[in-house]
Design a protein around this motif. Structure first.
Motif, mmCIF file in Angstrom:
data_model
loop_
_atom_site.group_PDB
_atom_site.id
_atom_site.type_symbol
_atom_site.label_atom_id
_atom_site.label_comp_id
_atom_site.label_asym_id
_atom_site.label_seq_id
_atom_site.Cartn_x
_atom_site.Cartn_y
_atom_site.Cartn_z
ATOM 1 N N SER A 76 -37.944 -1.245 0.456
ATOM 2 C CA SER A 76 -36.836 -2.116 0.248
ATOM 3 C C SER A 76 -37.287 -3.171 -0.308
ATOM 4 C CB SER A 76 -36.459 -2.444 2.044
ATOM 5 O OG SER A 76 -36.113 -1.524 2.673
ATOM 6 N N LEU A 77 -38.235 -3.835 -0.261
ATOM 7 C CA LEU A 77 -38.996 -4.864 -0.876
ATOM 8 C C LEU A 77 -38.788 -4.911 -2.343
ATOM 9 C CD1 LEU A 77 -41.382 -6.563 1.407
ATOM 10 C CD2 LEU A 77 -39.109 -7.230 1.091
ATOM 11 N N ARG A 78 -39.431 -3.599 -2.657
ATOM 12 C CA ARG A 78 -39.366 -3.085 -4.281
ATOM 13 C C ARG A 78 -38.063 -3.123 -4.778
ATOM 14 N NH1 ARG A 78 -44.318 0.790 -3.028
ATOM 15 N NH2 ARG A 78 -45.980 -0.726 -3.190
ATOM 16 N N ALA A 79 -37.015 -2.584 -4.056
ATOM 17 C CA ALA A 79 -35.727 -2.391 -4.516
ATOM 18 C C ALA A 79 -35.262 -3.683 -4.746
ATOM 19 C CB ALA A 79 -34.903 -1.616 -3.374
ATOM 20 N N VAL A 80 -35.457 -4.858 -4.111
ATOM 21 C CA VAL A 80 -34.903 -6.251 -4.245
ATOM 22 C C VAL A 80 -35.540 -6.861 -5.699
ATOM 23 C CG1 VAL A 80 -34.917 -8.533 -3.549
ATOM 24 C CG2 VAL A 80 -34.455 -6.687 -1.587
ATOM 25 N N GLU A 81 -36.791 -6.378 -5.704
ATOM 26 C CA GLU A 81 -37.471 -6.641 -6.941
ATOM 27 C C GLU A 81 -36.803 -6.080 -8.393
ATOM 28 O OE1 GLU A 81 -41.556 -5.664 -6.152
ATOM 29 O OE2 GLU A 81 -42.018 -7.367 -5.003
ATOM 30 N N GLY A 82 -36.303 -4.817 -8.039
ATOM 31 C CA GLY A 82 -35.694 -3.994 -8.929
ATOM 32 C C GLY A 82 -34.335 -4.531 -9.224
ATOM 33 N N VAL A 83 -33.554 -5.231 -8.298
ATOM 34 C CA VAL A 83 -32.334 -6.006 -8.654
ATOM 35 C C VAL A 83 -32.680 -7.324 -9.517
ATOM 36 C CG1 VAL A 83 -30.594 -7.382 -7.911
ATOM 37 C CG2 VAL A 83 -31.215 -5.558 -6.402
ATOM 38 N N LEU A 84 -33.742 -7.948 -9.235
ATOM 39 C CA LEU A 84 -34.145 -9.070 -10.166
ATOM 40 C C LEU A 84 -34.463 -8.606 -11.811
ATOM 41 C CD1 LEU A 84 -36.376 -11.375 -7.868
ATOM 42 C CD2 LEU A 84 -33.986 -11.302 -8.354
ATOM 43 N N ASP A 85 -35.224 -7.431 -11.668
ATOM 44 C CA ASP A 85 -35.492 -6.833 -13.025
ATOM 45 C C ASP A 85 -34.198 -6.405 -13.677
ATOM 46 O OD1 ASP A 85 -38.065 -7.020 -12.659
ATOM 47 O OD2 ASP A 85 -38.606 -4.988 -12.094
ATOM 48 N N VAL A 86 -33.278 -5.774 -13.133
ATOM 49 C CA VAL A 86 -32.028 -5.431 -13.804
ATOM 50 C C VAL A 86 -31.146 -6.744 -14.094
ATOM 51 C CG1 VAL A 86 -29.666 -4.388 -13.336
ATOM 52 C CG2 VAL A 86 -31.821 -3.190 -12.608
ATOM 53 N N ALA A 87 -31.134 -7.748 -13.481
ATOM 54 C CA ALA A 87 -30.552 -8.789 -13.592
ATOM 55 C C ALA A 87 -31.385 -9.571 -14.749
ATOM 56 C CB ALA A 87 -30.350 -9.930 -12.447
ATOM 57 N N ALA A 88 -32.688 -9.173 -14.853
ATOM 58 C CA ALA A 88 -33.397 -10.259 -16.068
ATOM 59 C C ALA A 88 -33.580 -11.592 -15.589
ATOM 60 C CB ALA A 88 -32.803 -10.275 -17.514
ATOM 61 N N ARG A 89 -33.941 -11.634 -14.252
ATOM 62 C CA ARG A 89 -34.126 -12.859 -13.490
ATOM 63 C C ARG A 89 -35.364 -13.030 -12.845
ATOM 64 N NH1 ARG A 89 -29.896 -16.497 -12.667
ATOM 65 N NH2 ARG A 89 -31.818 -18.064 -12.184
ATOM 66 N N PRO A 90 -36.686 -12.800 -13.394
ATOM 67 C CA PRO A 90 -37.957 -13.092 -12.738
ATOM 68 C C PRO A 90 -38.089 -14.195 -12.444
ATOM 69 C CG PRO A 90 -38.186 -12.918 -15.280
ATOM 70 C CD PRO A 90 -36.688 -12.608 -14.719
ATOM 71 N N ASP A 91 -37.467 -15.487 -12.853
ATOM 72 C CA ASP A 91 -37.438 -16.810 -12.425
ATOM 73 C C ASP A 91 -37.122 -16.865 -10.879
ATOM 74 O OD1 ASP A 91 -35.080 -16.208 -13.785
ATOM 75 O OD2 ASP A 91 -34.401 -18.060 -12.849
ATOM 76 N N LEU A 92 -36.512 -15.813 -10.536
ATOM 77 C CA LEU A 92 -36.053 -16.078 -9.011
ATOM 78 C C LEU A 92 -37.087 -15.258 -7.864
ATOM 79 C CD1 LEU A 92 -32.130 -14.908 -9.254
ATOM 80 C CD2 LEU A 92 -33.161 -17.247 -9.138
ATOM 81 N N ALA A 93 -37.982 -14.704 -8.534
ATOM 82 C CA ALA A 93 -38.894 -14.180 -7.763
ATOM 83 C C ALA A 93 -39.795 -15.127 -7.047
ATOM 84 C CB ALA A 93 -39.730 -13.099 -8.465
ATOM 85 N N GLU A 94 -39.964 -14.936 -5.880
ATOM 86 C CA GLU A 94 -40.881 -16.124 -5.131
ATOM 87 C C GLU A 94 -41.945 -15.259 -4.404
ATOM 88 O OE1 GLU A 94 -40.182 -19.805 -2.046
ATOM 89 O OE2 GLU A 94 -38.608 -18.953 -2.775
ATOM 90 N N ASP A 95 -43.184 -15.559 -4.645
ATOM 91 C CA ASP A 95 -44.262 -15.032 -4.241
ATOM 92 C C ASP A 95 -45.694 -15.710 -4.241
ATOM 93 O OD1 ASP A 95 -45.860 -12.919 -3.036
ATOM 94 O OD2 ASP A 95 -44.792 -11.242 -4.083
ATOM 95 N N ARG A 96 -46.830 -15.112 -3.882
ATOM 96 C CA ARG A 96 -47.942 -15.753 -3.713
ATOM 97 C C ARG A 96 -48.924 -14.544 -4.417
ATOM 98 N NH1 ARG A 96 -49.737 -19.184 1.127
ATOM 99 N NH2 ARG A 96 -48.125 -20.420 0.163
ATOM 100 N N LEU A 97 -49.588 -14.977 -5.584
ATOM 101 C CA LEU A 97 -50.520 -14.172 -6.313
ATOM 102 C C LEU A 97 -51.815 -14.389 -6.072
ATOM 103 C CD1 LEU A 97 -50.794 -11.740 -8.191
ATOM 104 C CD2 LEU A 97 -50.717 -13.344 -10.224
#
Length: 302
Positions: A76-97
């Motif tokens: 489910s979390l990867r699917a949300v990341e996929g939405v951001l990929d399709v939208a070309a909006r990596p700037d919306l990804a919020e995480d800690r690396l």
């Protein structure tokens, strides 16, 4: 449709409690409190109607049904990341690396990489660890790191690996010391101390094997190559170090290179992570590291 009582934050909490093995560590990673994480898990269990994990003296063990839910939560979390990929909006990804690198990368192209990562993922926070490769290897295996940029050999397997390139060695010394060095005698004929890697490293072991069984020069191993380089600049010995780490000194004349007829095998670097539990940004960061490393080597700056 799924009720609002089942949220992405609950699934995120479940994943991190399972991966880190405790509510406290999950809370620290997600930048919240332990009671907040406990409330998210409790709400998720109440919604689903069964226990996801057993808690015992601070440790956590997933139930069989909890493991099934965990697998779906990751998807489910990867699917949300996929939405951001399709939208070309990596700037919306919020995480800690949680990033681990060796000293060589920290002193060469790390800052170029961090700038590029921030440009693509401005809302991703990087927690940086600079350490020996074998320490990073153990921390990656223990899930204390998300991504390790490190050199072989590795003691633990990682399901995700992207090659970063190889880095050869150079023998260097301060210009004032060069007059007392006779390259024709090779490594074994050095009268000055040899400054280099820590004892457990492959390079140090190769050096010892090369010098055996005859009498050897004085070897001065160090867990900090930057310290070994500084000692060489101050005329305290001849250093056997990765060329990339002394490129600036060679260009500026504070160190000079000497050909002693032998070098250890180059260091092979890899971006390593665990595919099964890595967030999408981890793989993207590994791919970005490979591009930055290739650009750095093509530029000839090191």
């Amino acid at each position: 449709m799924i009720s609002n009582t089942l949220t992405l934050k609950q699934l995120e909490a479940l994943v991190w409690v399972a991966d880190l093995g405790s509510f406290r560590k999950a809370a620290a990673h997600l930048g919240t409190t332990q009671p907040n994480i406990s409330a998210r898990i409790a709400a998720l269990e109440a919604t689903l109607g069964f226990s996801l994990m057993a808690r015992d003296a601070g440790s956590v063990e997933m139930t069989p049904r909890g493991l099934d839910v965990l697998e779906q939560a990751r998807k489910s979390l990867r699917a949300v990341e996929g939405v951001l990929d399709v939208a070309a909006r990596p700037d919306l990804a919020e995480d800690r690396l949680r990033l681990g690198v060796t000293e060589l990368i920290a002193t060469t192209w790390l800052h170029d990489f961090l700038r590029a990562l921030r440009q693509d993922y401005p809302r991703v926070t990087v927690e940086l660890t600079v350490d020996l490769s074998r320490t990073l290897d153990a921390e990656l295996a223990a899930n204390a790191l998300d991504l390790a940029l490190q050199n072989a050999p590795f003691s633990h397997a990682a399901t995700g690996e992207i090659t970063l390139g190889s880095y050869g060695y150079a023998w260097v010394a301060a210009p004032d010391l060069m007059s007392g060095i006779d390259p024709s005698t090779g490594v074994s004929g050095m009268t000055a101390p040899i400054l280099t890697h820590a004892r457990h490293t492959q390079a140090f072991q190769e050096l010892q094997a090369h010098l055996a069984p005859g009498p050897a020069p004085r070897l001065v191993p160090s867990s900090s190559l930057n310290s070994a380089i500084l000692m060489a600049v101050n005329g305290m010995g001849v250093a056997m170090v990765p060329r990339a780490m002394v490129a600036g000194h060679l260009a500026g004349g504070t160190l000079a290179e000497v050909d002693l007829g032998w070098q250890p095998e180059p260091l092979d670097f890899t971006a390593r992570f665990h595919v099964d539990r890595a967030a999408g940004v981890v793989r993207k960061a590994a791919e970005l590291a490979a591009r930055v490393a290739a650009e750095d080597q093509l530029s000839g700056s090191h």
